[in-house]
Design a protein around this motif. Structure first.
Motif, PDB file in Angstrom:
ATOM      1  N   GLY A 206     -11.031  -7.958 -61.452  1.00  9.61           N
ATOM      2  CA  GLY A 206     -12.301  -7.620 -62.072  1.00  9.61           C
ATOM      3  C   GLY A 206     -13.430  -8.591 -61.785  1.00  9.61           C
ATOM      4  O   GLY A 206     -14.521  -8.458 -62.345  1.00  9.61           O
ATOM      5  N   PHE A 207     -13.190  -9.560 -60.889  1.00 17.42           N
ATOM      6  CA  PHE A 207     -14.246 -10.514 -60.554  1.00 17.42           C
ATOM      7  C   PHE A 207     -15.125  -9.960 -59.432  1.00 17.42           C
ATOM      8  O   PHE A 207     -14.623  -9.352 -58.484  1.00 17.42           O
ATOM      9  CB  PHE A 207     -13.654 -11.856 -60.111  1.00 17.42           C
ATOM     10  N   ILE A 208     -16.429 -10.195 -59.536  1.00 23.72           N
ATOM     11  CA  ILE A 208     -17.372  -9.745 -58.518  1.00 23.72           C
ATOM     12  C   ILE A 208     -17.402 -10.786 -57.405  1.00 23.72           C
ATOM     13  O   ILE A 208     -17.827 -11.915 -57.610  1.00 23.72           O
ATOM     14  CB  ILE A 208     -18.774  -9.542 -59.121  1.00 23.72           C
ATOM     15  N   ARG A 209     -16.941 -10.387 -56.218  1.00 26.38           N
ATOM     16  CA  ARG A 209     -16.824 -11.324 -55.103  1.00 26.38           C
ATOM     17  C   ARG A 209     -18.070 -11.387 -54.228  1.00 26.38           C
ATOM     18  O   ARG A 209     -18.286 -12.349 -53.509  1.00 26.38           O
ATOM     19  CB  ARG A 209     -15.619 -10.935 -54.232  1.00 26.38           C
ATOM     20  N   GLY A 210     -18.863 -10.326 -54.276  1.00 26.97           N
ATOM     21  CA  GLY A 210     -20.051 -10.292 -53.435  1.00 26.97           C
ATOM     22  C   GLY A 210     -20.565  -8.873 -53.352  1.00 26.97           C
ATOM     23  O   GLY A 210     -20.003  -7.951 -53.955  1.00 26.97           O
ATOM     24  N   GLY A 211     -21.636  -8.707 -52.619  1.00 31.97           N
ATOM     25  CA  GLY A 211     -22.192  -7.370 -52.455  1.00 31.97           C
ATOM     26  C   GLY A 211     -23.043  -7.286 -51.211  1.00 31.97           C
ATOM     27  O   GLY A 211     -23.745  -8.240 -50.875  1.00 31.97           O
ATOM     28  N   SER A 212     -22.955  -6.174 -50.522  1.00 33.45           N
ATOM     29  CA  SER A 212     -23.813  -5.947 -49.362  1.00 33.45           C
ATOM     30  C   SER A 212     -24.921  -4.971 -49.741  1.00 33.45           C
ATOM     31  O   SER A 212     -24.753  -4.145 -50.639  1.00 33.45           O
ATOM     32  CB  SER A 212     -23.001  -5.410 -48.178  1.00 33.45           C
ATOM     33  N   ILE A 213     -26.042  -5.094 -49.066  1.00 33.48           N
ATOM     34  CA  ILE A 213     -27.193  -4.216 -49.306  1.00 33.48           C
ATOM     35  C   ILE A 213     -27.530  -3.527 -47.986  1.00 33.48           C
ATOM     36  O   ILE A 213     -27.715  -4.195 -46.966  1.00 33.48           O
ATOM     37  CB  ILE A 213     -28.419  -5.004 -49.800  1.00 33.48           C
ATOM     38  N   MET A 214     -27.599  -2.198 -48.005  1.00 29.93           N
ATOM     39  CA  MET A 214     -27.842  -1.448 -46.778  1.00 29.93           C
ATOM     40  C   MET A 214     -28.954  -0.426 -46.976  1.00 29.93           C
ATOM     41  O   MET A 214     -29.131   0.111 -48.069  1.00 29.93           O
ATOM     42  CB  MET A 214     -26.572  -0.727 -46.323  1.00 29.93           C
TER      43      MET A 214
ATOM     44  N   ALA B 150     -31.643  -3.909 -41.415  1.00 32.08           N
ATOM     45  CA  ALA B 150     -31.305  -2.941 -42.460  1.00 32.08           C
ATOM     46  C   ALA B 150     -30.003  -3.249 -43.195  1.00 32.08           C
ATOM     47  O   ALA B 150     -29.475  -2.387 -43.890  1.00 32.08           O
ATOM     48  CB  ALA B 150     -31.252  -1.546 -41.861  1.00 32.08           C
ATOM     49  N   VAL B 151     -29.481  -4.443 -43.060  1.00 35.71           N
ATOM     50  CA  VAL B 151     -28.283  -4.825 -43.811  1.00 35.71           C
ATOM     51  C   VAL B 151     -28.350  -6.315 -44.150  1.00 35.71           C
ATOM     52  O   VAL B 151     -28.769  -7.134 -43.325  1.00 35.71           O
ATOM     53  CB  VAL B 151     -26.984  -4.511 -43.019  1.00 35.71           C
ATOM     54  N   THR B 152     -27.994  -6.647 -45.375  1.00 38.64           N
ATOM     55  CA  THR B 152     -27.947  -8.044 -45.791  1.00 38.64           C
ATOM     56  C   THR B 152     -26.960  -8.160 -46.951  1.00 38.64           C
ATOM     57  O   THR B 152     -26.247  -7.209 -47.261  1.00 38.64           O
ATOM     58  CB  THR B 152     -29.348  -8.558 -46.192  1.00 38.64           C
ATOM     59  N   TYR B 153     -26.911  -9.326 -47.572  1.00 40.03           N
ATOM     60  CA  TYR B 153     -25.969  -9.568 -48.667  1.00 40.03           C
ATOM     61  C   TYR B 153     -26.707 -10.076 -49.897  1.00 40.03           C
ATOM     62  O   TYR B 153     -27.739 -10.739 -49.782  1.00 40.03           O
ATOM     63  CB  TYR B 153     -24.904 -10.577 -48.231  1.00 40.03           C
ATOM     64  N   VAL B 154     -26.158  -9.749 -51.052  1.00 44.72           N
ATOM     65  CA  VAL B 154     -26.801 -10.133 -52.304  1.00 44.72           C
ATOM     66  C   VAL B 154     -26.973 -11.647 -52.382  1.00 44.72           C
ATOM     67  O   VAL B 154     -28.028 -12.139 -52.791  1.00 44.72           O
ATOM     68  CB  VAL B 154     -25.988  -9.617 -53.512  1.00 44.72           C
ATOM     69  N   HIS B 155     -25.939 -12.400 -51.969  1.00 46.36           N
ATOM     70  CA  HIS B 155     -26.041 -13.859 -52.084  1.00 46.36           C
ATOM     71  C   HIS B 155     -27.130 -14.430 -51.179  1.00 46.36           C
ATOM     72  O   HIS B 155     -27.702 -15.472 -51.474  1.00 46.36           O
ATOM     73  CB  HIS B 155     -24.688 -14.540 -51.804  1.00 46.36           C
ATOM     74  N   SER B 156     -27.433 -13.713 -50.084  1.00 46.17           N
ATOM     75  CA  SER B 156     -28.526 -14.156 -49.214  1.00 46.17           C
ATOM     76  C   SER B 156     -29.879 -13.873 -49.851  1.00 46.17           C
ATOM     77  O   SER B 156     -30.781 -14.717 -49.836  1.00 46.17           O
ATOM     78  CB  SER B 156     -28.437 -13.446 -47.860  1.00 46.17           C
ATOM     79  N   VAL B 157     -30.019 -12.677 -50.432  1.00 53.07           N
ATOM     80  CA  VAL B 157     -31.277 -12.300 -51.065  1.00 53.07           C
ATOM     81  C   VAL B 157     -31.572 -13.209 -52.257  1.00 53.07           C
ATOM     82  O   VAL B 157     -32.717 -13.610 -52.492  1.00 53.07           O
ATOM     83  CB  VAL B 157     -31.231 -10.817 -51.513  1.00 53.07           C
ATOM     84  N   LEU B 158     -30.519 -13.566 -53.006  1.00 52.46           N
ATOM     85  CA  LEU B 158     -30.690 -14.440 -54.171  1.00 52.46           C
ATOM     86  C   LEU B 158     -30.724 -15.920 -53.793  1.00 52.46           C
ATOM     87  O   LEU B 158     -30.941 -16.779 -54.649  1.00 52.46           O
ATOM     88  CB  LEU B 158     -29.556 -14.206 -55.177  1.00 52.46           C
ATOM     89  N   ASN B 159     -30.493 -16.195 -52.498  1.00 58.92           N
ATOM     90  CA  ASN B 159     -30.548 -17.561 -51.984  1.00 58.92           C
ATOM     91  C   ASN B 159     -29.570 -18.488 -52.729  1.00 58.92           C
ATOM     92  O   ASN B 159     -29.930 -19.604 -53.121  1.00 58.92           O
ATOM     93  CB  ASN B 159     -31.975 -18.101 -52.074  1.00 58.92           C
ATOM     94  N   LEU B 160     -28.348 -17.998 -52.909  1.00 63.67           N
ATOM     95  CA  LEU B 160     -27.321 -18.801 -53.592  1.00 63.67           C
ATOM     96  C   LEU B 160     -26.767 -19.830 -52.614  1.00 63.67           C
ATOM     97  O   LEU B 160     -26.144 -19.486 -51.614  1.00 63.67           O
ATOM     98  CB  LEU B 160     -26.191 -17.893 -54.104  1.00 63.67           C
ATOM     99  N   LYS B 161     -26.984 -21.095 -52.904  1.00 63.17           N
ATOM    100  CA  LYS B 161     -26.637 -22.155 -51.960  1.00 63.17           C
ATOM    101  C   LYS B 161     -25.141 -22.433 -51.896  1.00 63.17           C
ATOM    102  O   LYS B 161     -24.567 -22.661 -50.835  1.00 63.17           O
ATOM    103  CB  LYS B 161     -27.379 -23.451 -52.334  1.00 63.17           C
ATOM    104  N   SER B 162     -24.474 -22.450 -53.063  1.00 61.68           N
ATOM    105  CA  SER B 162     -23.073 -22.851 -53.086  1.00 61.68           C
ATOM    106  C   SER B 162     -22.144 -21.650 -53.227  1.00 61.68           C
ATOM    107  O   SER B 162     -21.163 -21.672 -53.958  1.00 61.68           O
ATOM    108  CB  SER B 162     -22.827 -23.823 -54.245  1.00 61.68           C
ATOM    109  N   PHE B 163     -22.473 -20.564 -52.503  1.00 63.90           N
ATOM    110  CA  PHE B 163     -21.733 -19.323 -52.647  1.00 63.90           C
ATOM    111  C   PHE B 163     -20.586 -19.256 -51.655  1.00 63.90           C
ATOM    112  O   PHE B 163     -20.749 -19.540 -50.478  1.00 63.90           O
ATOM    113  CB  PHE B 163     -22.658 -18.131 -52.421  1.00 63.90           C
ATOM    114  N   TYR B 164     -19.387 -18.877 -52.151  1.00 61.69           N
ATOM    115  CA  TYR B 164     -18.245 -18.645 -51.269  1.00 61.69           C
ATOM    116  C   TYR B 164     -17.963 -17.150 -51.252  1.00 61.69           C
ATOM    117  O   TYR B 164     -17.684 -16.552 -52.302  1.00 61.69           O
ATOM    118  CB  TYR B 164     -17.002 -19.395 -51.747  1.00 61.69           C
ATOM    119  N   TYR B 165     -18.023 -16.522 -50.090  1.00 63.80           N
ATOM    120  CA  TYR B 165     -17.839 -15.085 -49.971  1.00 63.80           C
ATOM    121  C   TYR B 165     -16.355 -14.769 -49.816  1.00 63.80           C
ATOM    122  O   TYR B 165     -15.825 -14.750 -48.717  1.00 63.80           O
ATOM    123  CB  TYR B 165     -18.628 -14.555 -48.781  1.00 63.80           C
ATOM    124  N   GLY B 166     -15.676 -14.530 -50.910  1.00 61.61           N
ATOM    125  CA  GLY B 166     -14.255 -14.169 -50.879  1.00 61.61           C
ATOM    126  C   GLY B 166     -14.119 -12.671 -50.733  1.00 61.61           C
ATOM    127  O   GLY B 166     -13.840 -11.953 -51.687  1.00 61.61           O
TER     128      GLY B 166
END
Length: 202
Positions: A54-62, A77-93
Motif C-alpha cells: 500500500g505504499f506509493i512508490r512513484g508516479g509517471s505523468i503522460m 510528453a512524459v515525466t515523473y511526479v518526483h521530477s515535477v515536485l523536485n524531490l531531491k532525496s527521492f528513491y524510485y522503487g
C-alpha cells in the motif's frame, strides 16, 4: 497522491475512456488503479505505482490525445511526479502498475506494457487482474519478483506488444524456476502492426 485524484474533466485519457466505455466501468477503473490528473500537459494522466503493502512508490505523468486515446510520443510528453515536485532525496522503487490489486484470491494475472492497456483490459476482461510493466524493457526479474507468491496458485500470462514476444519469452524462460509466466504470442500475426497491443485488438 490524494490531490491528484480529481480533475478528470480535464484529463485527456479519461475523456477518451468516457467516450469509449460505459461510465460506471470507467469510474470503477479510475478508482481501482488510482488514476490521477496533473496540471502538467494541461491535464496529463498520472499513473501511480502502489506496492502490495500500500505504499506509493512513484508516479509517471503522460500526455494523451483525447480523441484517439493515444499517448503523445514526444520526449516532452512524459515525466515523473518526483521530477515535477523536485524531490531531491527521492528513491524510485519501481513496482508493477496495479500491484496493489494483488491479493490471496488472485487467480488470473495478466501483464501488459502500458498502464492504459491494463486499465482498458480491466474493463474488458475483469476476471483477470491486469498489471503493467510501464515499458517493454521493464519486463525483468526485479519488477516481476513480487509475483513469486502467486506463481504456484495463479495463472500468469504476459501479453507483450507486437515485436516484444522474443524478449519477454527469454526473460520468462530465465526466471521460470522461481516465477512461472506464460508469454502469449497472440499479437505476432501479420495483420497486426508493430507496436500494437492487446487492447488495440480487443
Amino acid at each position: 497522491f490524494t490531490a491528484s485524484l480529481k480533475g478528470y474533466e480535464n484529463n485527456n485519457l479519461i475523456k477518451f475512456l468516457y467516450n469509449s466505455f460505459e461510465t460506471d466501468k470507467v469510474d470503477e477503473a479510475i478508482k481501482k488503479y488510482h488514476v490521477g490528473t496533473s496540471k502538467k500537459y494541461n491535464g496529463g494522466t498520472v499513473f501511480w505505482q502502489v506496492c502490495k503493502a500500500g505504499f506509493i512508490r512513484g508516479g509517471s505523468i503522460m500526455a494523451y490525445d483525447y480523441k484517439t486515446g493515444k499517448r503523445i510520443n514526444e520526449n516532452w510528453a512524459v515525466t515523473y511526479v518526483h521530477s515535477v515536485l523536485n524531490l531531491k532525496s527521492f528513491y524510485y522503487g519501481r513496482v508493477l502498475f496495479g500491484e496493489h490489486l494483488l491479493d490471496d484470491n488472485t487467480k488470473n494475472i495478466g501483464i501488459v506494457e502500458s498502464e492504459k492497456t491494463a486499465i482498458i483490459m480491466s474493463m474488458e476482461k475483469p476476471e483477470t487482474t491486469w498489471l503493467a510493466t510501464s515499458g517493454k524493457v521493464n519486463f525483468k526479474y526485479e519488477l516481476l519478483s513480487s509475483l513469486k507468491p502467486f506463481s504456484s496458485n495463479s495463472i500468469i500470462i504476459a501479453y507483450p506488444d507486437k515485436g516484444g514476444f522474443e524478449m519477454w519469452n527469454d526473460v520468462a524462460d530465465n526466471i521460470s524456476s522461481e516465477i512461472q509466466i506464460k508469454v502469449s504470442d497472440i499479437l505476432e500475426k501479420d495483420e497486426y502492426e508493430d507496436g500494437c497491443d492487446i487492447a488495440d485488438v480487443i
